[in-house]
Design a protein around this motif. Structure first.
Motif, PDB file in Angstrom:
ATOM      1  N   SER A 270     -15.445  23.192 -20.601  1.00  0.00           N
ATOM      2  CA  SER A 270     -16.879  23.387 -20.376  1.00  0.00           C
ATOM      3  C   SER A 270     -17.209  23.700 -18.920  1.00  0.00           C
ATOM      4  O   SER A 270     -18.275  24.254 -18.635  1.00  0.00           O
TER       5      SER A 270
ATOM      6  N   ILE B 286     -18.610  34.805 -19.044  1.00  0.00           N
ATOM      7  CA  ILE B 286     -19.627  33.796 -19.331  1.00  0.00           C
ATOM      8  C   ILE B 286     -19.369  32.570 -18.463  1.00  0.00           C
ATOM      9  O   ILE B 286     -18.221  32.105 -18.329  1.00  0.00           O
TER      10      ILE B 286
ATOM     11  N   GLY C  18     -23.474  29.305 -19.658  1.00  0.00           N
ATOM     12  CA  GLY C  18     -23.797  30.299 -20.675  1.00  0.00           C
ATOM     13  C   GLY C  18     -24.368  31.610 -20.167  1.00  0.00           C
ATOM     14  O   GLY C  18     -24.794  32.447 -20.963  1.00  0.00           O
ATOM     15  N   ASN C  19     -24.374  31.829 -18.868  1.00  0.00           N
ATOM     16  CA  ASN C  19     -24.830  33.104 -18.330  1.00  0.00           C
ATOM     17  C   ASN C  19     -23.752  34.164 -18.530  1.00  0.00           C
ATOM     18  O   ASN C  19     -22.578  33.919 -18.262  1.00  0.00           O
ATOM     19  N   THR C  20     -24.164  35.326 -18.982  1.00  0.00           N
ATOM     20  CA  THR C  20     -23.214  36.364 -19.372  1.00  0.00           C
ATOM     21  C   THR C  20     -23.332  37.620 -18.519  1.00  0.00           C
ATOM     22  O   THR C  20     -24.371  37.872 -17.894  1.00  0.00           O
TER      23      THR C  20
ATOM     24  N   SER D  99     -19.790  34.563 -26.193  1.00  0.00           N
ATOM     25  CA  SER D  99     -20.435  33.268 -26.377  1.00  0.00           C
ATOM     26  C   SER D  99     -19.363  32.187 -26.295  1.00  0.00           C
ATOM     27  O   SER D  99     -18.168  32.482 -26.323  1.00  0.00           O
ATOM     28  N   ARG D 100     -19.816  30.960 -26.199  1.00  0.00           N
ATOM     29  CA  ARG D 100     -18.863  29.867 -26.113  1.00  0.00           C
ATOM     30  C   ARG D 100     -19.381  28.661 -26.863  1.00  0.00           C
ATOM     31  O   ARG D 100     -20.597  28.442 -26.956  1.00  0.00           O
ATOM     32  N   ASP D 101     -18.445  27.875 -27.382  1.00  0.00           N
ATOM     33  CA  ASP D 101     -18.754  26.613 -28.030  1.00  0.00           C
ATOM     34  C   ASP D 101     -17.944  25.558 -27.279  1.00  0.00           C
ATOM     35  O   ASP D 101     -16.739  25.403 -27.519  1.00  0.00           O
ATOM     36  N   ASN D 102     -18.596  24.861 -26.389  1.00  0.00           N
ATOM     37  CA  ASN D 102     -17.883  23.893 -25.559  1.00  0.00           C
ATOM     38  C   ASN D 102     -17.362  22.716 -26.369  1.00  0.00           C
ATOM     39  O   ASN D 102     -16.373  22.077 -25.985  1.00  0.00           O
TER      40      ASN D 102
END
Length: 113
Positions: free
Chosen positions: A30, A51, A55-57, A70-73
């Motif tokens: 994370s 990213i 969450g800034n891309t 995208s990400r799923d921490n």
């Protein structure tokens, strides 16, 4: 063990979609800036998306509007949704952690015309 494992590549027709996944382990996911790169035959490896932990891309113009990172921490996983694929997107796609200079093994994406 510190590693990145990509999955989701394959063969798709032009105009189609694929979603790549990169599962991370062995570090605090994370907190880390994550990126996807690609390398086509005979070309240099290039950034396709990044990213931050918040969450800034960011995307280069070549994929902006078609690719979404995208990400799923909670799952220690980063994704790359690729839409409106064209043959120029054919490459090996790599997950990368800049802060650790850590690369995944890559996953092949082939787009047929």
């Amino acid at each position: 063990q510190v590693q990145l494992v990509e999955s989701g590549g394959g063969l798709v027709q032009a105009g189609g979609s694929l979603r790549l996944s990169c599962a991370a382990s062995g570090f605090i996911f994370s907190r880390n800036f994550m990126a996807w790169y690609r390398q086509a035959p005979g070309k240099q490896r290039e950034l396709v998306a990044s990213i931050t932990g918040a969450g800034n891309t960011n995307y280069p113009d070549s994929v902006k509007g078609r690719f979404t990172i995208s990400r799923d921490n909670a799952k220690n996983t980063v994704y790359l949704q690729m839409n409106s694929l064209n043959p120029e997107d054919t490459a090996v796609y790599y997950c990368y952690v800049p802060g650790r200079t850590l690369w995944g093994q890559g996953t092949q994406v082939t787009v047929s015309s």
